[in-house]
Design a protein around this motif. Sequence first.
Motif, PDB file in Angstrom:
ATOM      1  N   LEU A  24       5.505  -1.356   5.231  1.00 15.24           N
ATOM      2  CA  LEU A  24       4.157  -0.105   6.252  1.00 15.24           C
ATOM      3  C   LEU A  24       4.735   1.105   5.744  1.00 15.24           C
ATOM      4  CD1 LEU A  24       2.429  -0.643   9.031  1.00 15.24           C
ATOM      5  CD2 LEU A  24       4.558  -0.022  10.160  1.00 15.24           C
ATOM      6  N   ALA A  26       3.467   4.961   6.116  1.00 15.19           N
ATOM      7  CA  ALA A  26       3.867   5.765   6.804  1.00 15.19           C
ATOM      8  C   ALA A  26       1.712   6.161   7.682  1.00 15.19           C
ATOM      9  CB  ALA A  26       4.405   7.100   6.628  1.00 15.19           C
ATOM     10  N   THR A  27       1.128   6.258   6.729  1.00 17.46           N
ATOM     11  CA  THR A  27      -0.196   7.085   7.114  1.00 17.46           C
ATOM     12  C   THR A  27      -1.279   6.286   5.981  1.00 17.46           C
ATOM     13  OG1 THR A  27       0.081   8.355   5.361  1.00 17.46           O
ATOM     14  CG2 THR A  27       0.556   9.165   7.571  1.00 17.46           C
ATOM     15  N   CYS A 189      -0.186  -6.011   4.779  1.00 12.74           N
ATOM     16  CA  CYS A 189       1.936  -5.732   5.988  1.00 12.74           C
ATOM     17  C   CYS A 189       1.561  -7.003   6.834  1.00 12.74           C
ATOM     18  CB  CYS A 189       1.868  -4.279   6.357  1.00 12.74           C
ATOM     19  SG  CYS A 189       2.180  -3.107   5.404  1.00 12.74           S
ATOM     20  N   GLN A 192       3.263  -7.631  11.564  1.00  8.29           N
ATOM     21  CA  GLN A 192       3.305  -6.461  12.562  1.00  8.29           C
ATOM     22  C   GLN A 192       2.633  -6.929  13.209  1.00  8.29           C
ATOM     23  OE1 GLN A 192       4.453  -3.815  11.454  1.00  8.29           O
ATOM     24  NE2 GLN A 192       5.565  -4.213   9.596  1.00  8.29           N
ATOM     25  N   ARG A 205       0.162   1.319  16.690  1.00  8.56           N
ATOM     26  CA  ARG A 205       1.698   1.364  16.596  1.00  8.56           C
ATOM     27  C   ARG A 205       2.063  -0.507  16.666  1.00  8.56           C
ATOM     28  NH1 ARG A 205       4.964   5.341  18.413  1.00  8.56           N
ATOM     29  NH2 ARG A 205       3.551   7.741  19.176  1.00  8.56           N
ATOM     30  N   THR A 206       3.133  -0.573  15.582  1.00  6.62           N
ATOM     31  CA  THR A 206       3.317  -2.163  15.976  1.00  6.62           C
ATOM     32  C   THR A 206       5.048  -2.095  16.950  1.00  6.62           C
ATOM     33  OG1 THR A 206       4.357  -1.976  13.666  1.00  6.62           O
ATOM     34  CG2 THR A 206       1.970  -1.907  13.360  1.00  6.62           C
ATOM     35  N   LYS A 207       5.713  -3.283  15.884  1.00  8.78           N
ATOM     36  CA  LYS A 207       6.540  -3.356  16.954  1.00  8.78           C
ATOM     37  C   LYS A 207       7.996  -2.971  15.752  1.00  8.78           C
ATOM     38  CE  LYS A 207       7.616  -8.233  14.913  1.00  8.78           C
ATOM     39  NZ  LYS A 207       7.890  -9.615  15.443  1.00  8.78           N
ATOM     40  N   HIS A 208       7.202  -2.354  14.709  1.00  9.08           N
ATOM     41  CA  HIS A 208       7.956  -2.461  13.390  1.00  9.08           C
ATOM     42  C   HIS A 208       7.957  -0.555  13.394  1.00  9.08           C
ATOM     43  CE1 HIS A 208       9.692  -6.130  13.063  1.00  9.08           C
ATOM     44  NE2 HIS A 208       8.464  -6.263  12.305  1.00  9.08           N
ATOM     45  N   GLY A 209       6.760  -0.064  13.848  1.00  8.07           N
ATOM     46  CA  GLY A 209       6.906   1.450  13.845  1.00  8.07           C
ATOM     47  C   GLY A 209       5.228   2.070  13.917  1.00  8.07           C
ATOM     48  N   ARG A 210       5.027   3.174  13.313  1.00  3.87           N
ATOM     49  CA  ARG A 210       4.261   3.922  13.574  1.00  3.87           C
ATOM     50  C   ARG A 210       3.681   3.704  12.386  1.00  3.87           C
ATOM     51  NH1 ARG A 210       1.480   8.351  13.391  1.00  3.87           N
ATOM     52  NH2 ARG A 210      -0.576   9.179  15.182  1.00  3.87           N
ATOM     53  N   ILE A 211       1.993   3.992  12.853  1.00  2.00           N
ATOM     54  CA  ILE A 211       1.384   4.219  10.807  1.00  2.00           C
ATOM     55  C   ILE A 211      -0.235   5.433  11.665  1.00  2.00           C
ATOM     56  CG2 ILE A 211       0.176   1.770  10.640  1.00  2.00           C
ATOM     57  CD1 ILE A 211      -0.193   2.022   8.235  1.00  2.00           C
TER      58      ILE A 211
END
Length: 394
Positions: A24, A26-27, A189, A192, A205-211
């Motif tokens: 995933l 970051a941006t 990805c 997600q 925001r996904t359960k694994h983080g933010r993009i």
Amino acid sequence: MRDTIWSRTLPAASRATLLASDPLPATADVVVVGAGLVGLCTACSLVSRGTRGIALLDRVSIGGGATGASAGGLWPGHECLTFATPLVARKAADLHARLRAEFPCDHVPGGLLKLVDEGAVPRERARVDRVRQAGFDAELLAGPEVERCEPRLRRGSRAVWFPQDGSIHPLKLAAALAAWLRRHGVAICLGQAVRHIEPSGAGVRTKHGRIGSGAVVVAAGAWTPLLTRLLGWEPPIRPIRGTLLATGSRPPGTIRSVVVGPDFYYWQLACGPLAGGGSEEDVGFSERPDLAVADRIRTEFRDLFPALRAVSFGARWTGFRPFCEDMQPVVGPVPGQVRVFVSAGHFRKGILLAPLSGELLADEMLEGRRWQPAVSFRPDRFAPARAEGARSGA
């Protein structure tokens, strides 16, 4: 990956492509939520026009939702009168033909036979005239003419013949598109599940983080309203479960065309198996199969194809079609959001409309324009107040 006749007949390389996941980022300039054919074609249209920095997210696998559970139907002739204008069906058919010319998908151009009762003949004759006026071939057939098209169909049948219709292997097409997207720098990805979409598409925001993102496209099929409601807008899209069955491999030409019976439809894959079903079960997101529905499919198949009564349907699966209240998909900007877009609600036409939907969104996102024949797809036909009313009445 869902166990369907499509997943069972995938080459190993295609299966690996559908299950492979990228980290995933970051941006991203654009985040597409949903890696079915609608999401894949959206990403392809954007890449083809020069967009870079795309991330395609899915909670399961590529083609793991409605795409991989579908019938793979390409029925522009049969469906052309269901649109506000037949120009939509014609453009969708042309774009899909270009897609098939570039990407392998086991296209079976066998036509479609819609069986009709004697009493419906006058109505179907008028329909044939309208389909021809719309630019598609259609013909009302009876008796020996039907048998020449489909020798194993029961004798004495009447049918409308749509010779330009057919089917594809949706997961083979999905795998080919995914491989092309990765070669062009798209991050795909998986696993997600999206938890939140930030206003104006600033991030996901996904359960694994933010993009972080510059724009977001929600192409999550029947799950789309569960995401857009976070932005205060919930289109009247809901899941309609469909049950499908399939046999083992059969000789080529056992069924030559798509046959639409009174309740279900039947066809043969390019690689051999026969398949049938297409129920419409309004049961929410319940995946538990209804064995009575499967029995009805088998019974109708045996009635329509007496010579194939001994055929055994060993595979069974279900999927959730995204049904929209007014029978038109929802494609375009989310009302009240600057950089959030949606493409969902395609119901039975997702395979056919995926390339067109991708082009429509690319027009909106990159050029700010709308192809007027598809104005009936506009999301703002369901205003936030209307969407709230639909939710409270559910």
